[in-house]
Scaffold this motif. Structure first.
Motif, mmCIF file in Angstrom:
data_model
loop_
_atom_site.group_PDB
_atom_site.id
_atom_site.type_symbol
_atom_site.label_atom_id
_atom_site.label_comp_id
_atom_site.label_asym_id
_atom_site.label_seq_id
_atom_site.Cartn_x
_atom_site.Cartn_y
_atom_site.Cartn_z
ATOM 1 N N LEU A 23 22.370 50.298 90.669
ATOM 2 C CA LEU A 23 23.743 50.745 90.684
ATOM 3 C C LEU A 23 23.885 51.856 91.694
ATOM 4 O O LEU A 23 24.795 52.388 91.979
ATOM 5 C CB LEU A 23 24.309 51.096 89.056
ATOM 6 C CG LEU A 23 24.463 49.911 88.171
ATOM 7 C CD1 LEU A 23 24.870 50.547 86.741
ATOM 8 C CD2 LEU A 23 25.768 49.059 88.738
ATOM 9 N N LEU A 24 22.812 52.645 91.885
ATOM 10 C CA LEU A 24 22.641 53.643 92.770
ATOM 11 C C LEU A 24 21.665 53.528 93.718
ATOM 12 O O LEU A 24 20.667 53.020 93.447
ATOM 13 C CB LEU A 24 22.293 54.893 91.830
ATOM 14 C CG LEU A 24 23.136 55.346 91.031
ATOM 15 C CD1 LEU A 24 22.353 56.857 90.147
ATOM 16 C CD2 LEU A 24 24.295 56.141 91.414
ATOM 17 N N SER A 25 22.017 53.808 94.949
ATOM 18 C CA SER A 25 21.069 53.956 96.215
ATOM 19 C C SER A 25 19.996 55.108 95.974
ATOM 20 O O SER A 25 20.025 55.931 95.218
ATOM 21 C CB SER A 25 21.442 54.222 97.505
ATOM 22 O OG SER A 25 22.004 55.391 97.517
ATOM 23 N N GLN A 26 18.789 54.804 96.515
ATOM 24 C CA GLN A 26 17.723 55.756 96.398
ATOM 25 C C GLN A 26 18.147 57.423 97.032
ATOM 26 O O GLN A 26 17.987 58.167 96.311
ATOM 27 C CB GLN A 26 16.325 55.454 97.309
ATOM 28 C CG GLN A 26 15.510 56.479 97.121
ATOM 29 C CD GLN A 26 14.073 56.127 97.663
ATOM 30 O OE1 GLN A 26 14.218 55.121 98.651
ATOM 31 N NE2 GLN A 26 13.129 56.897 97.696
ATOM 32 N N LEU A 41 25.211 75.291 86.628
ATOM 33 C CA LEU A 41 26.437 74.651 86.313
ATOM 34 C C LEU A 41 26.326 73.384 86.337
ATOM 35 O O LEU A 41 26.162 72.782 87.598
ATOM 36 C CB LEU A 41 27.557 75.436 86.597
ATOM 37 C CG LEU A 41 27.906 76.812 86.156
ATOM 38 C CD1 LEU A 41 29.204 77.429 86.820
ATOM 39 C CD2 LEU A 41 27.821 76.866 84.529
ATOM 40 N N ILE A 42 26.180 72.298 85.350
ATOM 41 C CA ILE A 42 26.282 71.020 85.640
ATOM 42 C C ILE A 42 27.132 70.256 84.896
ATOM 43 O O ILE A 42 27.560 70.253 83.785
ATOM 44 C CB ILE A 42 24.798 70.579 85.045
ATOM 45 C CG1 ILE A 42 23.546 71.203 85.674
ATOM 46 C CG2 ILE A 42 24.644 68.897 85.332
ATOM 47 C CD1 ILE A 42 22.128 71.153 85.167
ATOM 48 N N ASP A 43 27.977 69.597 85.842
ATOM 49 C CA ASP A 43 29.005 68.775 85.283
ATOM 50 C C ASP A 43 28.499 67.178 85.111
ATOM 51 O O ASP A 43 28.572 66.541 86.157
ATOM 52 C CB ASP A 43 30.455 68.715 86.257
ATOM 53 C CG ASP A 43 31.532 68.005 85.753
ATOM 54 O OD1 ASP A 43 31.420 67.394 84.579
ATOM 55 O OD2 ASP A 43 32.653 68.102 86.298
ATOM 56 N N PRO A 44 28.463 66.770 83.878
ATOM 57 C CA PRO A 44 27.720 65.537 83.800
ATOM 58 C C PRO A 44 28.789 64.323 84.396
ATOM 59 O O PRO A 44 28.341 63.475 84.590
ATOM 60 C CB PRO A 44 27.828 65.271 82.149
ATOM 61 C CG PRO A 44 27.727 66.826 81.713
ATOM 62 C CD PRO A 44 28.510 67.514 82.855
ATOM 63 N N ARG A 45 30.051 64.603 84.409
ATOM 64 C CA ARG A 45 30.947 63.505 84.933
ATOM 65 C C ARG A 45 30.771 63.389 86.387
ATOM 66 O O ARG A 45 30.834 62.256 87.066
ATOM 67 C CB ARG A 45 32.354 64.055 85.044
ATOM 68 C CG ARG A 45 32.832 63.824 83.509
ATOM 69 C CD ARG A 45 34.322 64.171 83.181
ATOM 70 N NE ARG A 45 34.718 64.801 82.272
ATOM 71 C CZ ARG A 45 35.882 64.713 81.829
ATOM 72 N NH1 ARG A 45 36.788 64.069 82.514
ATOM 73 N NH2 ARG A 45 36.411 65.692 80.827
ATOM 74 N N ARG A 46 30.307 64.360 87.283
ATOM 75 C CA ARG A 46 29.846 64.307 88.544
ATOM 76 C C ARG A 46 28.725 63.418 88.803
ATOM 77 O O ARG A 46 28.559 62.938 89.952
ATOM 78 C CB ARG A 46 29.750 65.556 89.260
ATOM 79 C CG ARG A 46 30.975 66.457 89.576
ATOM 80 C CD ARG A 46 30.862 67.677 90.387
ATOM 81 N NE ARG A 46 30.206 67.233 91.676
ATOM 82 C CZ ARG A 46 29.326 68.068 92.488
ATOM 83 N NH1 ARG A 46 29.236 69.136 91.902
ATOM 84 N NH2 ARG A 46 28.632 67.691 93.423
ATOM 85 N N ASP A 50 31.034 58.246 87.172
ATOM 86 C CA ASP A 50 31.233 56.924 87.751
ATOM 87 C C ASP A 50 30.430 55.662 87.559
ATOM 88 O O ASP A 50 30.742 54.692 87.871
ATOM 89 C CB ASP A 50 31.234 57.117 89.436
ATOM 90 C CG ASP A 50 29.715 57.507 89.857
ATOM 91 O OD1 ASP A 50 29.116 58.120 89.024
ATOM 92 O OD2 ASP A 50 29.419 57.074 90.802
ATOM 93 N N LEU A 51 29.332 56.052 86.591
ATOM 94 C CA LEU A 51 28.519 54.715 86.396
ATOM 95 C C LEU A 51 29.332 53.848 85.383
ATOM 96 O O LEU A 51 28.987 52.749 85.110
ATOM 97 C CB LEU A 51 27.194 55.248 85.734
ATOM 98 C CG LEU A 51 26.213 56.016 86.474
ATOM 99 C CD1 LEU A 51 25.177 56.362 85.963
ATOM 100 C CD2 LEU A 51 26.096 55.295 87.819
ATOM 101 N N VAL A 67 25.334 46.834 83.825
ATOM 102 C CA VAL A 67 26.324 47.926 83.374
ATOM 103 C C VAL A 67 26.291 48.335 82.024
ATOM 104 O O VAL A 67 26.315 49.557 81.639
ATOM 105 C CB VAL A 67 27.671 47.471 83.809
ATOM 106 C CG1 VAL A 67 28.616 48.568 83.502
ATOM 107 C CG2 VAL A 67 27.984 47.294 85.611
ATOM 108 N N ARG A 68 26.080 47.406 81.066
ATOM 109 C CA ARG A 68 26.094 47.570 79.650
ATOM 110 C C ARG A 68 24.892 48.172 79.277
ATOM 111 O O ARG A 68 24.964 49.157 78.621
ATOM 112 C CB ARG A 68 26.170 46.277 78.907
ATOM 113 C CG ARG A 68 27.382 45.900 78.511
ATOM 114 C CD ARG A 68 27.641 44.669 77.475
ATOM 115 N NE ARG A 68 27.140 43.563 77.935
ATOM 116 C CZ ARG A 68 27.774 42.673 78.732
ATOM 117 N NH1 ARG A 68 28.943 42.724 79.142
ATOM 118 N NH2 ARG A 68 26.945 41.379 79.155
#
Length: 169
Positions: A23-26, A41-46, A50-51, A67-68
């Motif tokens: 689902l993600l490239s390297q 500061l880390i926004d988990p949504r960023r 999108d996953l 995906v599941r």
């Protein structure tokens, strides 16, 4: 008690699972892990939000299974839309002794919301623990629903500074 860095480890695990599932490239994995490990500061949504969207319209069973699997890995990392918490990644080894939080550009952690005072609060590390002290801010500081002037922080504590919502990690 929640151990320090738990949320960052969960996010890293979710990113690795997404990469393993294709689902993600390297390059994307490396860029997101770099942000996860370097940012205060880390926004988990960023990083993982999108996953949930990837492959949602797919009719391929194999992709749906991937995906599941990925969703299971990130469960609990994405909050409801009206409750957006950003992780405040602290160094629990004592490598840094203090942090200044506020709206001013010279603060260690800059929060851009106008409800945050220019010099809102100070975090300092003493005897293996982080403490927070409100610096007489206009809108105050709330930890786990309680308005405070000064208190000890623990991983998992939820901190509200003005309209900014931070979760201690």
């Amino acid at each position: 008690m929640i151990e320090p860095g738990r949320e960052r480890r969960r996010i890293a695990h979710a990113l690795n699972a997404a990469y393993a599932d294709g689902l993600l490239s390297q390059d994307t994995l490396v860029r997101r892990l770099d942000h996860l490990l370097r940012a205060r500061l880390i926004d988990p949504r960023r990083l993982v939000g999108d996953l949930y969207l990837r492959g949602s319209g797919s009719v391929h069973t194999r992709l749906a299974d991937r995906v599941r699997t990925t969703i299971a890995a990130v469960r609990g990392l994405v909050w409801s839309r009206d409750e957006r918490w950003v992780l405040l990644a602290l160094d629990w080894t004592g490598g840094q002794e203090s942090l200044l939080l506020g709206r001013h550009a010279e603060c260690d952690v800059v929060l851009s919301d106008p409800s945050v005072s220019r010099r809102h609060a100070r975090l300092f590390f003493r005897d293996g623990s982080w403490f927070l002290q409100d610096l007489g801010s206009t809108n105050g500081t709330v930890i786990n629903g309680v308005s405070i002037g000064r208190c000890e922080l623990r991983p998992g504590d939820r901190l509200i500074i003005g309209n900014e919502r931070l979760e201690i990690d």
